[in-house]
Every structure is written in structure tokens, then in C-alpha cells.
Scaffold this motif. Structure first.
Motif, PDB file in Angstrom:
ATOM      1  N   ASN A  90       0.819  -1.205   0.000  1.00  0.00           N
ATOM      2  CA  ASN A  90       0.000   0.000   0.000  1.00  0.00           C
ATOM      3  C   ASN A  90       0.858   1.261   0.000  1.00  0.00           C
ATOM      4  OD1 ASN A  90      -2.374  -1.447   0.115  1.00  0.00           O
ATOM      5  ND2 ASN A  90      -2.629  -1.236   2.322  1.00  0.00           N
ATOM      6  N   LEU A  91       0.463   2.247  -0.787  1.00  0.00           N
ATOM      7  CA  LEU A  91       1.032   3.579  -0.638  1.00  0.00           C
ATOM      8  C   LEU A  91       0.511   4.151   0.669  1.00  0.00           C
ATOM      9  CD1 LEU A  91       0.612   4.985  -4.260  1.00  0.00           C
ATOM     10  CD2 LEU A  91       2.782   4.612  -3.076  1.00  0.00           C
ATOM     11  N   SER A  92       1.408   4.476   1.598  1.00  0.00           N
ATOM     12  CA  SER A  92       0.968   4.932   2.913  1.00  0.00           C
ATOM     13  C   SER A  92       2.020   5.828   3.534  1.00  0.00           C
ATOM     14  CB  SER A  92       0.705   3.729   3.835  1.00  0.00           C
ATOM     15  OG  SER A  92       1.921   3.188   4.301  1.00  0.00           O
ATOM     16  N   ILE A  93       1.682   6.384   4.684  1.00  0.00           N
ATOM     17  CA  ILE A  93       2.600   7.269   5.392  1.00  0.00           C
ATOM     18  C   ILE A  93       3.831   6.531   5.911  1.00  0.00           C
ATOM     19  CG2 ILE A  93       0.779   8.858   6.087  1.00  0.00           C
ATOM     20  CD1 ILE A  93       0.685   7.532   8.791  1.00  0.00           C
ATOM     21  N   TRP A 117      23.378  -0.421   6.215  1.00  0.00           N
ATOM     22  CA  TRP A 117      24.172   0.214   5.159  1.00  0.00           C
ATOM     23  C   TRP A 117      23.528   1.486   4.642  1.00  0.00           C
ATOM     24  CZ3 TRP A 117      28.895  -1.428   5.098  1.00  0.00           C
ATOM     25  CH2 TRP A 117      29.164  -2.750   5.462  1.00  0.00           C
ATOM     26  N   PHE A 118      22.394   1.833   5.204  1.00  0.00           N
ATOM     27  CA  PHE A 118      21.705   3.051   4.793  1.00  0.00           C
ATOM     28  C   PHE A 118      21.455   3.921   6.020  1.00  0.00           C
ATOM     29  CE2 PHE A 118      20.809  -0.089   1.603  1.00  0.00           C
ATOM     30  CZ  PHE A 118      20.881   0.616   0.405  1.00  0.00           C
ATOM     31  N   ARG A 119      21.561   5.235   5.822  1.00  0.00           N
ATOM     32  CA  ARG A 119      21.337   6.186   6.910  1.00  0.00           C
ATOM     33  C   ARG A 119      20.323   7.244   6.465  1.00  0.00           C
ATOM     34  NH1 ARG A 119      23.455   2.766   9.205  1.00  0.00           N
ATOM     35  NH2 ARG A 119      25.318   2.776  10.518  1.00  0.00           N
ATOM     36  N   GLU A 120      19.504   7.661   7.413  1.00  0.00           N
ATOM     37  CA  GLU A 120      18.483   8.650   7.092  1.00  0.00           C
ATOM     38  C   GLU A 120      19.076  10.050   7.019  1.00  0.00           C
ATOM     39  OE1 GLU A 120      14.128  10.207   8.748  1.00  0.00           O
ATOM     40  OE2 GLU A 120      15.510   9.133  10.070  1.00  0.00           O
ATOM     41  N   GLU A 121      18.668  10.814   6.027  1.00  0.00           N
ATOM     42  CA  GLU A 121      18.987  12.233   5.957  1.00  0.00           C
ATOM     43  C   GLU A 121      17.932  12.982   6.760  1.00  0.00           C
ATOM     44  OE1 GLU A 121      20.337  15.313   2.509  1.00  0.00           O
ATOM     45  OE2 GLU A 121      18.377  14.365   2.235  1.00  0.00           O
ATOM     46  N   ILE A 122      18.376  13.679   7.804  1.00  0.00           N
ATOM     47  CA  ILE A 122      17.454  14.311   8.741  1.00  0.00           C
ATOM     48  C   ILE A 122      16.532  15.303   8.046  1.00  0.00           C
ATOM     49  CG2 ILE A 122      17.291  15.828  10.755  1.00  0.00           C
ATOM     50  CD1 ILE A 122      18.143  12.991  11.411  1.00  0.00           C
ATOM     51  N   SER A 123      17.062  16.057   7.108  1.00  0.00           N
ATOM     52  CA  SER A 123      16.270  17.132   6.495  1.00  0.00           C
ATOM     53  C   SER A 123      15.211  16.633   5.526  1.00  0.00           C
ATOM     54  CB  SER A 123      17.198  18.112   5.766  1.00  0.00           C
ATOM     55  OG  SER A 123      17.904  17.444   4.723  1.00  0.00           O
ATOM     56  N   SER A 124      15.432  15.473   4.914  1.00  0.00           N
ATOM     57  CA  SER A 124      14.482  14.986   3.905  1.00  0.00           C
ATOM     58  C   SER A 124      13.704  13.751   4.342  1.00  0.00           C
ATOM     59  CB  SER A 124      15.224  14.662   2.596  1.00  0.00           C
ATOM     60  OG  SER A 124      16.056  13.519   2.762  1.00  0.00           O
ATOM     61  N   GLY A 125      14.265  12.987   5.285  1.00  0.00           N
ATOM     62  CA  GLY A 125      13.642  11.735   5.688  1.00  0.00           C
ATOM     63  C   GLY A 125      13.973  10.583   4.767  1.00  0.00           C
ATOM     64  N   ASN A 126      14.774  10.829   3.689  1.00  0.00           N
ATOM     65  CA  ASN A 126      15.176   9.766   2.775  1.00  0.00           C
ATOM     66  C   ASN A 126      16.384   9.020   3.329  1.00  0.00           C
ATOM     67  OD1 ASN A 126      13.186  10.587   0.957  1.00  0.00           O
ATOM     68  ND2 ASN A 126      14.567  12.013  -0.076  1.00  0.00           N
ATOM     69  N   PHE A 127      16.540   7.753   2.923  1.00  0.00           N
ATOM     70  CA  PHE A 127      17.653   6.928   3.376  1.00  0.00           C
ATOM     71  C   PHE A 127      18.677   6.787   2.254  1.00  0.00           C
ATOM     72  CE2 PHE A 127      14.429   6.023   6.420  1.00  0.00           C
ATOM     73  CZ  PHE A 127      15.079   5.638   7.583  1.00  0.00           C
ATOM     74  N   TYR A 128      19.933   7.145   2.560  1.00  0.00           N
ATOM     75  CA  TYR A 128      21.014   7.096   1.581  1.00  0.00           C
ATOM     76  C   TYR A 128      22.000   5.980   1.931  1.00  0.00           C
ATOM     77  CZ  TYR A 128      19.721  11.623  -0.439  1.00  0.00           C
ATOM     78  OH  TYR A 128      19.061  12.644  -1.081  1.00  0.00           O
ATOM     79  N   ARG A 204       7.380  15.541   5.110  1.00  0.00           N
ATOM     80  CA  ARG A 204       5.936  15.361   5.023  1.00  0.00           C
ATOM     81  C   ARG A 204       5.506  13.959   5.455  1.00  0.00           C
ATOM     82  NH1 ARG A 204       2.175  16.320  -0.379  1.00  0.00           N
ATOM     83  NH2 ARG A 204       0.195  15.724   0.589  1.00  0.00           N
ATOM     84  N   ASN A 205       6.282  12.936   5.051  1.00  0.00           N
ATOM     85  CA  ASN A 205       5.854  11.578   5.406  1.00  0.00           C
ATOM     86  C   ASN A 205       5.904  11.353   6.909  1.00  0.00           C
ATOM     87  OD1 ASN A 205       8.710  11.610   5.417  1.00  0.00           O
ATOM     88  ND2 ASN A 205       8.821   9.414   5.054  1.00  0.00           N
ATOM     89  N   ARG A 206       6.801  12.069   7.604  1.00  0.00           N
ATOM     90  CA  ARG A 206       6.840  11.964   9.073  1.00  0.00           C
ATOM     91  C   ARG A 206       5.679  12.731   9.699  1.00  0.00           C
ATOM     92  NH1 ARG A 206      10.078   7.711  10.307  1.00  0.00           N
ATOM     93  NH2 ARG A 206      12.026   7.833   9.153  1.00  0.00           N
ATOM     94  N   LEU A 207       5.389  13.898   9.133  1.00  0.00           N
ATOM     95  CA  LEU A 207       4.271  14.680   9.650  1.00  0.00           C
ATOM     96  C   LEU A 207       2.962  13.924   9.524  1.00  0.00           C
ATOM     97  CD1 LEU A 207       4.835  18.365   8.436  1.00  0.00           C
ATOM     98  CD2 LEU A 207       4.782  17.526  10.783  1.00  0.00           C
ATOM     99  N   GLU A 208       2.843  13.147   8.442  1.00  0.00           N
ATOM    100  CA  GLU A 208       1.603  12.405   8.220  1.00  0.00           C
ATOM    101  C   GLU A 208       1.349  11.369   9.308  1.00  0.00           C
ATOM    102  OE1 GLU A 208      -0.938  12.565   5.899  1.00  0.00           O
ATOM    103  OE2 GLU A 208      -0.063  14.511   5.485  1.00  0.00           O
ATOM    104  N   GLN A 209       2.399  11.012  10.035  1.00  0.00           N
ATOM    105  CA  GLN A 209       2.249  10.006  11.082  1.00  0.00           C
ATOM    106  C   GLN A 209       1.956  10.617  12.446  1.00  0.00           C
ATOM    107  OE1 GLN A 209       5.498   7.057  10.952  1.00  0.00           O
ATOM    108  NE2 GLN A 209       6.059   7.865   8.966  1.00  0.00           N
TER     109      GLN A 209
END
Length: 585
Positions: A90-93, A117-128, A204-209
Motif C-alpha cells: 500500500n502507498l501509505s505514510i 548500510w543506509f542512513r536517514e537524511e534528517i532534512s528529507s527523511g530519505n535513506f542514503y 511530510r511523510n513523518r508529519l503524516e504520522q
């Protein structure tokens, strides 16, 4: 069962009764919640062949369904070598975006499947992937772009209902025993916080939660994050989760503030008068807990945003004793406070009826609150008397992301309100009532209120009293020393707040004494933790518990166990099973 066997479209031999004949070919009927269990699945009352490409397995629901635009195809699991397993969900928060070392972007079912092996970027919430960005860049809290600030509203009018609906329908946390227990002292009050920041954005995806609304504020460099009205144990848990996210992704300085709104309070002249008298009595002690500029400003800020009430001036026009049964006397005294807060508009102009008061005379349209000069008291009655929020605002606290300080501020002010509700008549009628409490100051009020509380046992009352009173003493002592050294702005970080209550502590984290064998208690605790972990993961997982009628081959779906074992099959609610196991303590 029909014993006749047929050859299915996949070339396997099965009983005819287990198959469906479509276009002269036999298709094995599969179980919707078991992957690769058939060639055709019954979906929405119709059999749909898997080989049409219209049927997919939804890993969010652990079930086959028709492909649609509400599904994403992405990563559902990965191993230590960063090999991805993909599927539909499902597309979800809860979805997360992952940028791999080849800079390809993938959507993930949630962040729980992402490995080290991946770390979250605090400003975007994406994992690099860790090879793409240095850790300091991933942890960098950035200035809020001008276009982002300008895209946000100044207040939550018109959008609050949407955020409340989202909270009611989508935020379903597991609430600790500690929160459930101690949040009862808040009674029926609602509460909401405003957190100002100088830098940082919550993705935004964090705010949605979370029950958080981002707003712009011209007086600060960053954004203001406002909670929706919260209540009870779920509200306390939501506040804790929100503060964690704010603390992780934003920063503040002395230009910022933290305000608390408490609602579901009586909007009557009697209560407002009683609460004003109570605040007048305790305001000096409240100011002693905060830096000196909060009381006198000393041009630290453009204006004094949390000044003290001019009690001598106001009280000189009020009767020392007010009989709540005498409506004329109540209205006469309430008019004194009303006229002061409204800048000389009389309560009698509204026929002494608060139902006829909708806006402040200085803000008739309700969109220029900064024009109301008498809102800048440490305790702001304007939203209750003149506004549409029907809350009391507490403005005195310095900015902080320390959850124990935040919860103590909530507790202290809720005690003040609930105490006033209970002793409204005594506060108005007897000028010496507050002096007659067993102990002086705020400690006496807190002791009186909690001692008579029916929500907690004696040990729990003592624990909660100690939690708040130690914090009050620490604030007063540290603030006094800072003021004496000439530090009128204060240093919030130097004020300790001892974590004598772990708000997220479960009973199962404590020593268990009722079991003769420690191993028996440990096994039971492990079972409960495993079940709660499955719930945390949205109902996805496999249980190894053996004390119930299932075996190790358990399929979990939603909030139920669909189990198969030598004793039969069926479905058992995870939540009720946790409750059953918990009762053994």
C-alpha cells in the motif's frame, strides 16, 4: 470431496473440487493470504486468474488483490548484502524512499526493513547508502527555505479538522502502562502545544504520522509546529512521539517560545474568576521558575510576551469575597476582569452572556491576534473568553524539547485547572482558602489535588508528586542562581529534570516476582514482546510462540493470527492475546 483429479494450467495434479474451470482449462483455487498457493484467486466475489497480470500479492495486507493505483512496487525486504526483495504494498505514510549506491531511488514498505548500510537524511527523511553522503551531511539541520515558509498558513483555521481526522483514523499507537496510568490525572482536559524553531523541517511523510501542523511565524527564523487538541493516554503518547520528531529534525534558540493550550474547561464567569484568583495567588512562584526576562523583559525581546497580571490594580476593583450563588455580584466582578482584558469594553455590553462574545473588540474578524495587547500575559484568557478555541494559554515556559519538562509543565497547569474546577466556590468565597492548604505554595495545591485523586493508588500518587515537586524545586533553585549571577536570559540546559518516571516503560520491563521460576516469567515476557513487535510492524511477521494452539508455521495478517497446527486452525486477535498473557502478572 470429489476424488477425481485433473491437470491444472500449471501442469500439476489436483482434485477437481479444488480447481476452477475457465476457458476449458483447470486453475487451482488459491488461498488469498498464502503466496503462490494457486492459479486463480477469489477477489471481490469473482475468480481472477493470476496469469492475467491483474492479481498481485499485497505485502501490507498479506493478501492477494487486484492491482490498482493505490499500490506501489518496491522493496519489501533486504539482506545484509543489500540484495532487495520486491513486491507490491500500500502507498501509505509508512513508506520510505531509499537511494542506493548507484543513486537509483526505490520506495520501501517501511523503515523497519532498511539495514545498517543506509542512513536517514534528517532534512528529507530519505535513506542514503553510506557511500553517498558523509554522516555530518546526513545529520545537517538546514535553514527553512523562504518559499517553504511562505507556502504555509499563519494559523490552523480551516485545516485543523483534516489533521484531527487523520489523527483519529491513522494514529493508533501502542500505549505504555505508565502513560495509561498517570495520564488519568489529566481528567477530561484537552491539551495542545506550540513549538517554535529556528531551523529544520519535519518531512511530510513523518508529519503524516503525527498530530503536528507546520505553520509560519514572522517572529522566528524557522517554523512553528502546533499539535492538534490532544486528550488522555493517546494524547500523551502522541505528544511524546511528536517531541521526538521535533527534537530530531529542528533546533531553537532564545528567540523561540513554547506555549501550552488547555481546553475543555468551563467557559463561565465563575470559573474564569476563580482561576484568575488562583493564578494571582501563585504567579510569583510560577515566575520564580523561569528567567527574569520572562517577567520584566528588559528589552530582551521586542515586547513582553509573558508579563505578570497587574493583580493589585485589578483586585482593587473586585470584592475579596464572591458568592457564586449571587449572579449579580459574579457579573459585577467578572466585568472588572473582562473590561481589563478587552481594553475597556464592558461585559454588560454583551448582556453578561459569554455566549454572545465571539471575538475580541481589537480583533473583530479573528485574524489579527497581535493587535490584542492584553493577550501577552503568562496566562492568557483571551482564547477562552473572546476566541473560538475555548482554551487557556500558558506562555511562560522557555523553549525546550525535553519531554519530562514538557510533561511537567502540562501536569502543573492541569492541576491548577482541575483544582479550580473542584474548589471554585471555596476560592471565590474565602480569601484565605489557598493559604489554608496543608503545605504552602504549589506543592500544597499539588499535594491536595493528588491526595484526593481516585485514579491512582498511594504509591503512584507519591511517585507523581515527587516527579513534579522535585522538578519545581530544581527549576526555582537553578533559576535563582542564574538570576543572582546576572544571567537574566537563563540557560535552560542547566536546569536538570530527573527522569524518575519513564513514560514509555512497560510493566514487562520491570522485575516479575509472582513466578517461582524466573524462566517462566521471562518466557511470558518474551511472548508478549514478540506479539507487540508484530503489532508495531502493522501485523506482519511470524510467531514462534508455542503456549497457544498454533505451531511455528503461523501466518499473521492485520491484527489477527491465522494459525495452522496439529490442533486445528483458526484466528486469534493479537490484542486480546496480549491482554490474556498480561493478566497472568
Amino acid at each position: 470431496m470429489n476424488k477425481e483429479k485433473v491437470i491444472t494450467i500449471s501442469g500439476a495434479e489436483h482434485y477437481r473440487s479444488e480447481c476452477r474451470l475457465i476457458n476449458k482449462e483447470y486453475y487451482l483455487i488459491g488461498a488469498n493470504d498464502v503466496q503462490n498457493s494457486g492459479d486463480v484467486y477469489l477477489i471481490d466475489g469473482r475468480y481472477v486468474r493470476f496469469n492475467t497480470g491483474r492479481v498481485v500479492f499485497n505485502y501490507s495486507l498479506n493478501s492477494y488483490q487486484l492491482k490498482n493505483d493505490n499500490l506501489a512496487y518496491g522493496i519489501i525486504s533486504m539482506d545484509e548484502n543489500c540484495s532487495f526483495n520486491k513486491g507490491y504494498f500500500n502507498l501509505s505514510i509508512e513508506n520510505q524512499y531509499l537511494i542506493d549506491k548507484d543513486r537509483s531511488t526505490h520506495i520501501c514498505i517501511n523503515d523497519k526493513i532498511i539495514n545498517r548500510w543506509f542512513r536517514e537524511e534528517i532534512s528529507s527523511g530519505n535513506f542514503y547508502h553510506i557511500s553517498l553522503k558523509r554522516s555530518y551531511l546526513l545529520n545537517l539541520i538546514k535553514k527553512v527555505p523562504r518559499e517553504v515558509k511562505e507556502s504555509l498558513p499563519y494559523d490552523s483555521k480551516g485545516i485543523m479538522d483534516r489533521f484531527i481526522d487523520k489523527y483519529n483514523n491513522k494514529y493508533n499507537p501502542i500505549i505504555s502502562d505508565t502513560i495509561s496510568k498517570y495520564s488519568k490525572v489529566l481528567g477530561g482536559l484537552t491539551f495542545g502545544f506550540e513549538f517554535e524553531s529556528t531551523k529544520g523541517i519535519i518531512p511530510r511523510n513523518r508529519l503524516e504520522q503525527l498530530p503536528l501542523i507546520p505553520l509560519r511565524d514572522g517572529s522566528i527564523g524557522g517554523l512553528e509546529y502546533v499539535t492538534i487538541p490532544l486528550q488522555g493516554a493517546k494524547g500523551v503518547k502522541a505528544l511524546i512521539d511528536s517531541v521526538k520528531e521535533i527534537d530530531k529534525r529542528t533546533v531553537y534558540d532564545n528567540s523561540c517560545s513554547m506555549h501550552l493550550h488547555i481546553g475543555n474547561v468551563p467557559r463561565t464567569p465563575e470559573f474564569i474568576l476563580a482561576f484568575y484568583k488562583l493564578i494571582s495567588f501563585y504567579q510569583d512562584e510560577m515566575f520564580s521558575m523561569f528567567p527574569l526576562y520572562k517577567k520584566y523583559n528588559f528589552e530582551v525581546k521586542r515586547k513582553n510576551y509573558s508579563q505578570e497580571f497587574p493583580v493589585n490594580k485589578i483586585n482593587s476593583y473586585m470584592d475579596p469575597r464572591i458568592d457564586v450563588e449571587d449572579k449579580a455580584q459574579v457579573n459585577k466582578n467578572f466585568d472588572v476582569l473582562f473590561s481589563h482584558l478587552s481594553d475597556r469594553t464592558s461585559f454588560y455590553d454583551y448582556n453578561c452572556d459569554l455566549k454572545q462574545v465571539h471575538n475580541h473588540p481589537a480583533d473583530q474578524n479573528g485574524n489579527q491576534k497581535w493587535n490584542i495587547k492584553n493577550r501577552y500575559y503568562a496566562v492568557n484568557f483571551i482564547p477562552l473568553i473572546f476566541g473560538n478555541k475555548e482554551t487557556i494559554e500558558f506562555r511562560i515556559h522557555t523553549p525546550t524539547y525535553n519531554i519530562d519538562k514538557i510533561l511537567n509543565f502540562l501536569l502543573i497547569n492541569s492541576y491548577l485547572i482541575n483544582f479550580t474546577i473542584k474548589f471554585q466556590k471555596e476560592i471565590l468565597k474565602s480569601p484565605g482558602f489557598l493559604n489554608s492548604l496543608a503545605y504552602p505554595g504549589l506543592s500544597g495545591l499539588i499535594t491536595e489535588y493528588l491526595t484526593n485523586s481516585k485514579e491512582l493508588n498511594n504509591k503512584e500518587k507519591e511517585h507523581l508528586m515527587s516527579y513534579t515537586m522535585n522538578y519545581i524545586d530544581e527549576r526555582k533553585n537553578t533559576t535563582y542562581n542564574q538570576n543572582c549571577s546576572g544571567n537574566i536570559i537563563g540557560n535552560e540546559d542547566l536546569i536538570n529534570c530527573y527522569k524518575s518516571i519513564d513514560w514509555e516503560e512497560e510493566f514487562l520491563d520491570k522485575p516479575v516476582k509472582r513466578f517461582a521460576k524466573k524462566a517462566e516469567a521471562k518466557n511470558l515476557i518474551d511472548e508478549i514482546k514478540e506479539l507487540k513487535s508484530i503489532l508495531d510492524n502493522g501485523g506482519l511477521g511470524t510467531s514462534s510462540i508455542s503456549n497457544y494452539p498454533w505451531d511455528n508455521n503461523v501466518i499473521v495478517r492485520g491484527s489477527d493470527f491465522n494459525y495452522v497446527s496439529g490442533n486445528g486452525s483458526g484466528s486469534i486477535s493479537i490484542a486480546s492475546t496480549i491482554e490474556d498473557l498480561t493478566s497472568k502478572f
